[in-house]
Design an enzyme around this catalytic site. Sequence first.
Site, PDB file in Angstrom:
ATOM      1  N   GLY A   1      44.400  35.048  43.615  1.00 23.87           N
ATOM      2  CA  GLY A   1      44.195  35.401  45.016  1.00 23.87           C
ATOM      3  C   GLY A   1      43.281  34.381  45.678  1.00 23.87           C
ATOM      4  O   GLY A   1      42.412  33.807  45.019  1.00 23.87           O
TER       5      GLY A   1
ATOM      6  N   GLN B   1      37.845  30.727  51.799  1.00 28.08           N
ATOM      7  CA  GLN B   1      37.526  29.985  50.568  1.00 28.08           C
ATOM      8  C   GLN B   1      37.963  28.520  50.628  1.00 28.08           C
ATOM      9  O   GLN B   1      37.592  27.730  49.770  1.00 28.08           O
ATOM     10  CB  GLN B   1      38.168  30.660  49.354  1.00 28.08           C
ATOM     11  CG  GLN B   1      37.548  32.016  49.033  1.00 28.08           C
ATOM     12  CD  GLN B   1      38.212  32.652  47.835  1.00 28.08           C
ATOM     13  OE1 GLN B   1      39.232  33.315  47.952  1.00 28.08           O
ATOM     14  NE2 GLN B   1      37.654  32.432  46.659  1.00 28.08           N
TER      15      GLN B   1
ATOM     16  N   CYS C   1      36.294  35.001  40.600  1.00 26.77           N
ATOM     17  CA  CYS C   1      36.561  34.513  41.944  1.00 26.77           C
ATOM     18  C   CYS C   1      36.555  32.992  41.914  1.00 26.77           C
ATOM     19  O   CYS C   1      35.690  32.397  41.278  1.00 26.77           O
ATOM     20  CB  CYS C   1      35.459  35.033  42.882  1.00 26.77           C
ATOM     21  SG  CYS C   1      35.660  34.503  44.580  1.00 26.77           S
ATOM     22  N   LEU C   2      37.509  32.380  42.591  1.00 28.05           N
ATOM     23  CA  LEU C   2      37.581  30.909  42.582  1.00 28.05           C
ATOM     24  C   LEU C   2      36.343  30.289  43.221  1.00 28.05           C
ATOM     25  O   LEU C   2      36.024  29.135  42.960  1.00 28.05           O
ATOM     26  CB  LEU C   2      38.857  30.429  43.287  1.00 28.05           C
ATOM     27  CG  LEU C   2      40.160  30.758  42.546  1.00 28.05           C
ATOM     28  CD1 LEU C   2      41.370  30.300  43.358  1.00 28.05           C
ATOM     29  CD2 LEU C   2      40.197  30.133  41.160  1.00 28.05           C
TER      30      LEU C   2
ATOM     31  N   HIS D   1      39.594  42.869  46.842  1.00 28.69           N
ATOM     32  CA  HIS D   1      38.697  41.718  46.630  1.00 28.69           C
ATOM     33  C   HIS D   1      38.903  40.675  47.742  1.00 28.69           C
ATOM     34  O   HIS D   1      37.943  40.162  48.316  1.00 28.69           O
ATOM     35  CB  HIS D   1      38.996  41.125  45.244  1.00 28.69           C
ATOM     36  CG  HIS D   1      38.261  39.853  44.911  1.00 28.69           C
ATOM     37  ND1 HIS D   1      37.419  39.748  43.837  1.00 28.69           N
ATOM     38  CD2 HIS D   1      38.276  38.624  45.498  1.00 28.69           C
ATOM     39  CE1 HIS D   1      36.925  38.509  43.799  1.00 28.69           C
ATOM     40  NE2 HIS D   1      37.438  37.810  44.786  1.00 28.69           N
ATOM     41  N   GLU D   2      40.173  40.398  48.058  1.00 30.27           N
ATOM     42  CA  GLU D   2      40.466  39.364  49.058  1.00 30.27           C
ATOM     43  C   GLU D   2      40.104  39.826  50.475  1.00 30.27           C
ATOM     44  O   GLU D   2      39.602  39.032  51.280  1.00 30.27           O
ATOM     45  CB  GLU D   2      41.942  38.953  48.999  1.00 30.27           C
ATOM     46  CG  GLU D   2      42.379  38.312  47.684  1.00 30.27           C
ATOM     47  CD  GLU D   2      41.485  37.173  47.217  1.00 30.27           C
ATOM     48  OE1 GLU D   2      40.938  36.453  48.062  1.00 30.27           O
ATOM     49  OE2 GLU D   2      41.328  37.027  45.991  1.00 30.27           O
TER      50      GLU D   2
ATOM     51  N   HIS E   1      36.581  39.295  51.192  1.00 25.59           N
ATOM     52  CA  HIS E   1      36.261  37.917  51.597  1.00 25.59           C
ATOM     53  C   HIS E   1      36.326  37.757  53.118  1.00 25.59           C
ATOM     54  O   HIS E   1      35.533  37.038  53.711  1.00 25.59           O
ATOM     55  CB  HIS E   1      37.262  36.921  50.983  1.00 25.59           C
ATOM     56  CG  HIS E   1      36.889  36.446  49.612  1.00 25.59           C
ATOM     57  ND1 HIS E   1      35.714  35.798  49.344  1.00 25.59           N
ATOM     58  CD2 HIS E   1      37.554  36.511  48.422  1.00 25.59           C
ATOM     59  CE1 HIS E   1      35.666  35.487  48.045  1.00 25.59           C
ATOM     60  NE2 HIS E   1      36.777  35.911  47.462  1.00 25.59           N
TER      61      HIS E   1
HETATM   62 ZN    ZN Z   1      37.298  35.820  45.463  1.00 28.98          ZN
END
Ligand code: ZN
Length: 174
Positions: free
Chosen positions: A46, A51, A94-95, A136-137, A140
């Site tokens: 995701g 991000q 998370c990236l 989660h996304e 963000h």
């Molecule tokens: Zn994330």
Amino acid sequence: MSKRKIVIEPDPILRQKSEILEKVDDELRRLMDDMLETMYSAPGIGLAAVQVGILKRLVVIDISKEKEKKHPLFLINPEIISKSKSTSIHEEGCLSLPGQFAEIERPAECQIKYIDYDGKKKEIKAKGLLSTCIQHEIDHLDGKLFIDYLSKLKKDMILKKLVKHKKELNKIVL
Ligand code: ZN
């Protein structure tokens, strides 16, 4: 398609609220394609636009396993309509927080509405990993990270590691 640079925590942009998108055009589709490529090559399941440094309410997700056919999901202006009372716990990463993982409890199921890649209004019900990933996304897009659900002690420990990690990255670049 081209890969974009992923913003790493701590970075103030990750704490900002993303803006609603007004229209779905080719420029936006190019961004979505770039985000998908960035996510696949990371690899991740995701990625939110913030991000890659863009404060727009846009998310790409693909939870399909490597060998299966790819099933990308493009969520424009995603909104949670309802959440289940029952919860589930998944280990999240998370990236933007490379190498950091923690078990997070969230509503097990959620229903969302969004605009898709072609500009059509859609609604889906999600459970399991997809439900966790969507929540989660969407967090963000509101400037929230999974570490915000942890105790201050655990959160500070992770942040300390990330500050160190970022210093190392900068050394390599220099
Ligand atoms: Zn994330």
